[in-house]
Design a protein around this motif. Structure first.
Motif, mmCIF file in Angstrom:
data_model
loop_
_atom_site.group_PDB
_atom_site.id
_atom_site.type_symbol
_atom_site.label_atom_id
_atom_site.label_comp_id
_atom_site.label_asym_id
_atom_site.label_seq_id
_atom_site.Cartn_x
_atom_site.Cartn_y
_atom_site.Cartn_z
ATOM 1 N N MET A 284 0.832 -1.195 0.000
ATOM 2 C CA MET A 284 0.000 0.000 0.000
ATOM 3 C C MET A 284 0.875 1.257 0.000
ATOM 4 O O MET A 284 0.641 2.179 -0.780
ATOM 5 N N PHE A 285 1.884 1.269 0.868
ATOM 6 C CA PHE A 285 2.739 2.460 0.908
ATOM 7 C C PHE A 285 3.530 2.596 -0.386
ATOM 8 O O PHE A 285 3.788 3.721 -0.845
ATOM 9 N N GLY A 286 3.913 1.473 -0.972
ATOM 10 C CA GLY A 286 4.544 1.515 -2.288
ATOM 11 C C GLY A 286 3.604 2.166 -3.295
ATOM 12 O O GLY A 286 4.015 2.972 -4.131
ATOM 13 N N GLY A 287 2.323 1.831 -3.195
ATOM 14 C CA GLY A 287 1.315 2.389 -4.101
ATOM 15 C C GLY A 287 1.153 3.891 -3.924
ATOM 16 O O GLY A 287 1.097 4.647 -4.904
ATOM 17 N N PHE A 288 1.104 4.327 -2.661
ATOM 18 C CA PHE A 288 1.028 5.776 -2.401
ATOM 19 C C PHE A 288 2.221 6.481 -3.042
ATOM 20 O O PHE A 288 2.067 7.483 -3.750
ATOM 21 N N ALA A 289 3.393 5.946 -2.761
ATOM 22 C CA ALA A 289 4.602 6.559 -3.304
ATOM 23 C C ALA A 289 4.541 6.586 -4.823
ATOM 24 O O ALA A 289 4.935 7.572 -5.456
ATOM 25 N N GLY A 290 4.022 5.498 -5.404
ATOM 26 C CA GLY A 290 3.925 5.407 -6.863
ATOM 27 C C GLY A 290 3.038 6.495 -7.431
ATOM 28 O O GLY A 290 3.391 7.151 -8.418
ATOM 29 N N SER A 291 1.880 6.731 -6.821
ATOM 30 C CA SER A 291 1.025 7.747 -7.434
ATOM 31 C C SER A 291 1.607 9.138 -7.211
ATOM 32 O O SER A 291 1.435 10.010 -8.053
ATOM 33 N N PHE A 292 2.335 9.313 -6.113
ATOM 34 C CA PHE A 292 3.029 10.604 -5.966
ATOM 35 C C PHE A 292 4.066 10.767 -7.076
ATOM 36 O O PHE A 292 4.184 11.832 -7.692
ATOM 37 N N PHE A 293 4.803 9.689 -7.314
ATOM 38 C CA PHE A 293 5.824 9.715 -8.367
ATOM 39 C C PHE A 293 5.198 10.130 -9.704
ATOM 40 O O PHE A 293 5.736 10.972 -10.430
ATOM 41 N N ALA A 294 4.034 9.535 -10.013
ATOM 42 C CA ALA A 294 3.385 9.828 -11.293
ATOM 43 C C ALA A 294 2.984 11.297 -11.394
ATOM 44 O O ALA A 294 3.216 11.948 -12.404
ATOM 45 N N THR A 295 2.416 11.823 -10.313
ATOM 46 C CA THR A 295 1.949 13.204 -10.407
ATOM 47 C C THR A 295 3.126 14.165 -10.412
ATOM 48 O O THR A 295 3.087 15.231 -11.011
ATOM 49 N N ARG A 296 4.220 13.779 -9.772
ATOM 50 C CA ARG A 296 5.383 14.664 -9.752
ATOM 51 C C ARG A 296 6.035 14.726 -11.123
ATOM 52 O O ARG A 296 6.370 15.799 -11.624
ATOM 53 N N GLN A 297 6.223 13.536 -11.758
ATOM 54 C CA GLN A 297 6.922 13.507 -13.042
ATOM 55 C C GLN A 297 6.025 13.972 -14.180
ATOM 56 O O GLN A 297 6.506 14.498 -15.166
ATOM 57 N N GLY A 298 4.716 13.693 -14.046
ATOM 58 C CA GLY A 298 3.821 14.001 -15.161
ATOM 59 C C GLY A 298 3.959 13.004 -16.296
ATOM 60 O O GLY A 298 3.252 13.071 -17.283
ATOM 61 N N PHE A 299 4.903 12.076 -16.138
ATOM 62 C CA PHE A 299 5.144 11.089 -17.198
ATOM 63 C C PHE A 299 5.706 9.826 -16.559
ATOM 64 O O PHE A 299 6.581 9.919 -15.700
ATOM 65 N N ILE A 300 5.175 8.675 -16.941
ATOM 66 C CA ILE A 300 5.752 7.432 -16.432
ATOM 67 C C ILE A 300 5.918 6.433 -17.562
ATOM 68 O O ILE A 300 5.175 6.467 -18.542
ATOM 69 N N SER A 301 6.919 5.597 -17.417
ATOM 70 C CA SER A 301 7.102 4.512 -18.380
ATOM 71 C C SER A 301 7.709 3.325 -17.633
ATOM 72 O O SER A 301 8.233 3.491 -16.530
ATOM 73 N N PRO A 302 7.634 2.147 -18.233
ATOM 74 C CA PRO A 302 8.129 0.953 -17.526
ATOM 75 C C PRO A 302 9.607 1.061 -17.143
ATOM 76 O O PRO A 302 10.052 0.390 -16.226
ATOM 77 N N GLU A 303 10.343 1.920 -17.835
ATOM 78 C CA GLU A 303 11.760 2.152 -17.523
ATOM 79 C C GLU A 303 12.019 2.398 -16.043
ATOM 80 O O GLU A 303 13.065 2.047 -15.520
ATOM 81 N N SER A 304 11.065 3.084 -15.398
ATOM 82 C CA SER A 304 11.283 3.491 -14.019
ATOM 83 C C SER A 304 11.088 2.344 -13.033
ATOM 84 O O SER A 304 11.279 2.528 -11.843
ATOM 85 N N PHE A 305 10.627 1.198 -13.518
ATOM 86 C CA PHE A 305 10.233 0.153 -12.564
ATOM 87 C C PHE A 305 10.996 -1.149 -12.807
ATOM 88 O O PHE A 305 10.428 -2.225 -12.829
ATOM 89 N N THR A 306 12.299 -1.030 -12.998
ATOM 90 C CA THR A 306 13.101 -2.217 -13.261
ATOM 91 C C THR A 306 13.558 -2.875 -11.963
ATOM 92 O O THR A 306 13.411 -2.307 -10.885
ATOM 93 N N PHE A 307 14.109 -4.049 -12.108
ATOM 94 C CA PHE A 307 14.591 -4.786 -10.934
ATOM 95 C C PHE A 307 15.612 -3.962 -10.165
ATOM 96 O O PHE A 307 15.664 -3.998 -8.935
ATOM 97 N N ILE A 308 16.406 -3.190 -10.888
ATOM 98 C CA ILE A 308 17.470 -2.451 -10.213
ATOM 99 C C ILE A 308 16.867 -1.442 -9.235
ATOM 100 O O ILE A 308 17.430 -1.166 -8.167
ATOM 101 N N GLU A 309 15.670 -0.948 -9.567
ATOM 102 C CA GLU A 309 14.983 -0.024 -8.650
ATOM 103 C C GLU A 309 14.604 -0.766 -7.356
ATOM 104 O O GLU A 309 14.798 -0.257 -6.255
ATOM 105 N N SER A 310 14.078 -1.967 -7.509
ATOM 106 C CA SER A 310 13.794 -2.791 -6.325
ATOM 107 C C SER A 310 15.058 -3.005 -5.512
ATOM 108 O O SER A 310 15.050 -2.934 -4.283
#
Lengths: 282, 304, 426
Positions: free
Chosen positions: C324-350
């Motif tokens: 859930m907290f990952g999800g909150f952070a994710g939607s903040f990330f989306a609104t901050r960047q204004g743009f999202i793509s799968p690039e941002s969610f690779t294993f290296i990020e984990s």
């Protein structure tokens, strides 16, 4: 004889080709200390694991007269067994080593506290009812800490306790779960004579003052003969004797299982002494 | 039909490569019960050492393919084994007896480290290799479809089978194999009986790395192109193969590799290439959930 | 003197051997760089001096280690350090001081658009670290696919805004809920698995989600991602110079000059608020039965079962709340960047988020803050650190596991004490 608390009927447990427990039938009574003895590998711990839901028995019926009336233990998932009033300890002590002694005892009251915390929701907002429940849990922990002499250690990490105290803590933790029947797997293993004597006193006190029945696996014959009201003897997964200590001591099948068929000179002196001269008993 | 046979051949060759890597996972898991997450990177390093050695030999003017192959094989095995040994020595040995997740976390760290290390040293661009072994046999069936078995595919299968035979002999007949099997049963007891546990574990990593080096060499020849990132996916697939076959079992690892290679070949042949890696990960997840003991593995009894 | 030479010779030999091994390891990878040649074939650039330097460093390092450890091998130290204990004892004060600094930051003299941006990134990683800490630090479940929930949160907001025109504030809870649901769905079948298998399965799930995002063009926009994600508003008042008909922009609401900095500062405070909610939640839940059950499960699952704790459900709550907290952070990330793509969610990020948790100390809230700051600031200090960053993380993860497996700042204070709970000593 008093009311039965645990009735084991035709319990059988097979691992592949190995028959660990073979058609075992016995009854433990509510006002008794019942001991299961037998040589190493006789299947004692397997019986415990069947009772507490860690193994699913191959066959047999295990009736436990718990808090909510009789239940069939073999049909319960492991984690559901304790709420009916059956708690256990382990041969190789299993504590939450990184957590404090008190925390260990509070975790043992998990289900009660979970309900009181409104499954976390009420607890998050600090509801008074939860705070009361937690205070009660601490009181209960305090009580058993005092009985087991661990009060001074309450805030120490469990893993930092010496061995004998870890054994006691595991028993205290099981008691905090609020059992009607306490199953102890070799509780005296590794204890010195004084600690063993204290353990014996504690178990008798549980039976006499707190109405908690005890089922124990133990190799220390002097302890068993002193405190057990009723002994079940296993050998190679089969029951070879069942009765009060005085009877067990004289039972030829038991003597044979422990001492072997041949000359008595070969047995370890302690075992012989334990079996023969453990005095008063029960 | 011809198409089917072609996919079958491709799948077997691919499966051999996965199987060789999978053995490394399986052996290590069998002995010390840890997932050597960095093993995929060892394979990647094997591929890089191969391509570097090929290039070096080319610059030195050595152009006779069989000799070049042999030299590359020796160098790749030597250097990569040393990497395997070093990784165990630095990142895993000090952790024996530490808490449950420590070795896996350390392995993940090692994996990240090795990947970045190669990226920094060799650059992030893909590395193409001029074909070393070319040609093969071509058959045509009545309807005009052709089936090709390339020399590389034959080389992969033959080399893998040879390695398997040799390796099985090592495990079954040599003192090292005996020590390994003893460690697999009970590390402490083996030590008490005089088995040099440290040395046995080290050698296990060395053997695993050597096999991964061979896999790296063959993949380099087969695909003709590598980059620093190939270890991740190959590692995941090989680990899947190891679990599928029954982790701890060496024939199981080969079998799992074959199944996975065939599945991948047929999937890309008949469904979509796009979802090829989704398929691989899905198999991984399904195997772990529904078949965690694998095809040839023993079920684990929980000790209480 | 004789004794000194007596140890010196074997130690020199040992260090020499280590240097030799290093030289062999470095020779092909570091010493011969493959570069494309004139005809498209690869050629080699030789850097033998790097190999020599590397071997020399290994020699010196090994020798130093032998002397410092006086022949003893480097082993995990069981006790937590004095510093860790001090920080942990006075955690509240450190926390409050840190929070005061974080709140004051945009008004400090050195604060620029750039510093606030970087600070926002740090705060987001802190939040992700705290969220993952529930799963890894408290419940002891190694989750290698945490970024999947981050992605679920980000795409939930982006897609809901895109298709249904929902705003950030209504999407935030939905995104959290969807991520938690994803956590339950993924967790349910896998939480029975042993720890290391669980880790690999979560990695698999993380990759599957990313690959689906790449390949499902119709919905997710494929590798191009989703652009024009609505920016957040100040509870309905947008941060624009000239708002749409009938809307009052933020600067008019407060009678300020328009400045693009407003939004940056607002985003920063938004991130800070979300992170503080996460922090309070975690601090609170640690002291509740469920939190203690998580820790107990981490210590011994079998004992938990014997005490009537349902392991699957307990783990599932940890998984779902972390998600859930990952999800909150994710939607903040989306609104901050204004743009999202799968690039941002690779294993290296984990792996980066996991590194933050591991380095900071599993279960330690302040440790996570420090680790997140280091990890975000490192590449900012100099761009050349960008690539070396992952090299350092990898090495640090290994070293931490060897030297201090519970993390740099891992000192555990009990969640309740007998004296504290009974008001005065026994």
């Amino acid at each position: 004889m008093s009311r039965p608390i645990l009735e084991v009927l035709h319990l059988t447990m097979r691992f592949g080709g190995l028959v660990a427990v073979d058609d075992l039938t016995f009854t433990a009574y509510a006002d008794d200390v019942t001991a299961i003895i037998g040589p190493n590998g006789a299947g004692k711990t397997t019986v415990f694991n069947c009772l507490t839901g860690f193994y699913r028995p191959t066959a047999g019926q295990l009736t436990f007269h718990g808090h909510e009336g009789p239940v069939l233990l073999e049909r319960l998932e492991g984690f559901r067994v304790p709420r009916h009033g059956l708690a256990r300890t382990f041969q190789n002590i299993r504590l939450f080593g990184g957590m404090s002694v008190l925390e260990n005892l509070v975790v043992a009251q998990h289900n009660r506290l979970m309900r009181a915390s409104g499954y976390t929701l009420l607890g998050l907002f600090g509801a008074a009812s939860y705070r009361r429940a937690e205070a009660e849990a601490v009181e209960r922990a305090h009580f058993w800490l005092e009985r087991t002499g661990l009060l001074e250690r309450a805030d120490r990490p469990a893993a930092s306790l010496p061995y004998g105290e870890q054994r006691k803590l595991e028993i205290a933790r099981a008691l905090c779960a609020g059992p009607k029947l306490l199953c102890l797997d070799e509780p005296a293993a590794g204890l010195n004579p004084r600690e063993t004597a204290e353990l014996g006193e504690l178990l008798l006190e549980l039976r006499d003052r707190h109405g908690i029945a005890v089922l124990l696996i133990e190799h220390d014959m002097s302890l068993v003969m002193r405190i057990a009201d009723h002994i079940v003897v296993l050998d190679y997964g089969r029951k070879i004797a069942d009765g009060p200590p005085a009877e067990i001591k004289r039972d030829p099948a038991v003597i044979k299982a422990y001492l072997g068929e041949t000359e008595e000179e070969e047995l370890p002196p302690e075992v012989a002494a334990d079996l023969a001269g453990s005095g008063g008993g029960g | 039909m011809a198409y089917f046979i072609q996919q079958l051949i491709n799948g077997v060759a691919l499966g051999m490569v996965y199987g060789l890597i999978a053995i490394g996972y399986s052996m290590v898991y069998g002995i010390i019960g840890m997932i050597n997450f960095a093993h995929g990177e060892i394979y990647m390093i094997g591929a890089f050492v191969s391509i570097i050695t090929f290039t070096l030999l080319g610059m030195l003017g050595l152009s006779w393919a069989p000799l070049a192959l042999l030299l590359v094989l020796i160098v790749a095995i030597g250097v990569t084994s040393l990497y395997g040994w070093t990784v165990e020595r630095i990142a895993y040995r000090p952790l024996r007896g530490s808490f449950r997740l420590a070795p896996l976390i350390s392995a993940i760290g090692m994996s990240i480290f090795l990947q970045t290390y190669v990226q920094v040293a060799q650059g992030a661009k893909i590395k193409p290799l001029q074909p070393v072994v070319t040609g093969g046999f071509t058959f045509a069936d009545a309807s005009g479809f052709t089936v090709t078995i390339s020399w590389i595919q034959i080389l992969i299968v033959v080399l893998t089978l040879l390695l398997m035979v040799g390796f099985t002999w090592v495990i079954a007949r040599t003192p090292l194999g005996r020590a390994q099997r003893a460690c697999e049963q009970d590390l402490k007891m083996a030590a008490l009986c005089g088995v040099d546990v440290d040395r046995t574990i080290s050698l296990t990593f060395v053997i695993g790395a050597a096999l991964a080096a061979v896999a790296g060499l063959m993949a380099t020849l087969y695909y003709g192109v590598i980059d620093f990132f190939i270890g991740f996916l190959a590692g995941v697939k090989a680990f899947t193969a190891a679990v599928l076959g029954g982790i701890g079992s060496i024939p199981g690892a080969m079998l799992g590799g074959l199944v996975l290679g065939l599945a991948e070949a047929f999937w890309s042949g008949y469904f979509s290439i796009e979802y090829k890696d989704v398929a691989a990960f899905t198999i991984l997840v399904l195997v772990l959930i529904f078949l965690p003991t694998g095809i040839l593995g023993r079920p684990e009894v929980e000790k209480v | 003197m004789a004794a000194a030479t007596g140890v010196l010779v074997p130690r020199l030999k040992d260090a020499g051997l280590a240097a030799l091994v290093a030289a062999v390891l470095f020779l092909p990878i570091l010493g011969m760089e493959t570069v494309p040649g004139a005809d498209g074939r690869l050629t080699l650039d030789f850097h033998f001096h790097i190999v020599v330097i590397g071997a020399a460093v290994v020699f010196a390092g090994r020798l130093a280690m032998l002397y410092l450890s006086r022949g003893r091998a480097l082993r995990p130290s069981g006790r937590s350090g004095v510093v860790a204990e001090f920080v942990s004892r006075h955690g509240t004060w450190f926390g409050l001081a840190g929070l005061a600094f974080a709140i004051a930051l945009p008004f400090l003299p050195f604060a620029s658009r750039y510093t606030i941006d970087v600070a926002t990134t740090i705060v987001i990683y802190v939040m992700l670290g705290w969220g993952l800490n529930i799963v890894v630090g408290l419940a002891g479940l190694l989750d290698l696919g945490y970024v999947a929930f981050y992605a679920v949160g980000a795409y939930s907001y982006a897609l809901l805004a895109h298709w249904f025109g929902l705003g950030f504030w209504s999407c935030l809870p939905i995104a959290g809920l969807l991520a938690a649901t994803a956590g339950v769905l993924l967790g349910f079948p896998v939480l029975r698995l042993r720890g290391d298998y669980l880790a690999i399965v979560t990695l698999g799930f993380g990759e599957i989600i990313r690959l689906v995002l790449i390949n499902w063009h119709e919905v997710t926009g494929g590798p191009n991602g989703i652009a024009d994600i609505p920016r957040p508003t100040f509870f309905g008042f947008p941060f624009t110079r000239s708002p749409a008909e009938g809307e009052t922009p933020f600067h008019e609401l407060f009678g300020l000059e328009f400045s693009t900095l407003h939004r940056v500062v607002f985003l920063y405070y938004l991130a800070l608020a979300l992170a503080m909610v996460t922090n309070l939640f975690v601090l609170r839940i640690r002291k509740l039965p469920i939190g203690r059950a998580w820790e107990a499960l981490r210590e011994d699952e079998i004992a938990c079962k014997a005490l009537g704790i349902n392991p699957t459900n307990t783990k599932l709550t940890a998984f779902a709340l972390g998600a859930m907290f990952g999800g909150f952070a994710g939607s903040f990330f989306a609104t901050r960047q204004g743009f999202i793509s799968p690039e941002s969610f690779t294993f290296i990020e984990s792996a980066i988020i996991l590194a933050i948790v591991v380095l900071g100390g599993m279960g330690s809230q302040i440790g996570v803050v420090l680790a997140a700051a280091v990890i975000v600031l490192l590449p900012e200090v100099g761009r050349e650190f960008e690539t070396y960053r992952m090299l350092l993380f990898g090495a640090a993860m290994v070293l931490i596991m060897i030297w201090r497996p519970r993390g740099l700042l891992a000192h555990r204070e009990p969640t309740l004490t007998l004296a504290g709970a009974r008001g005065g000593g026994p």
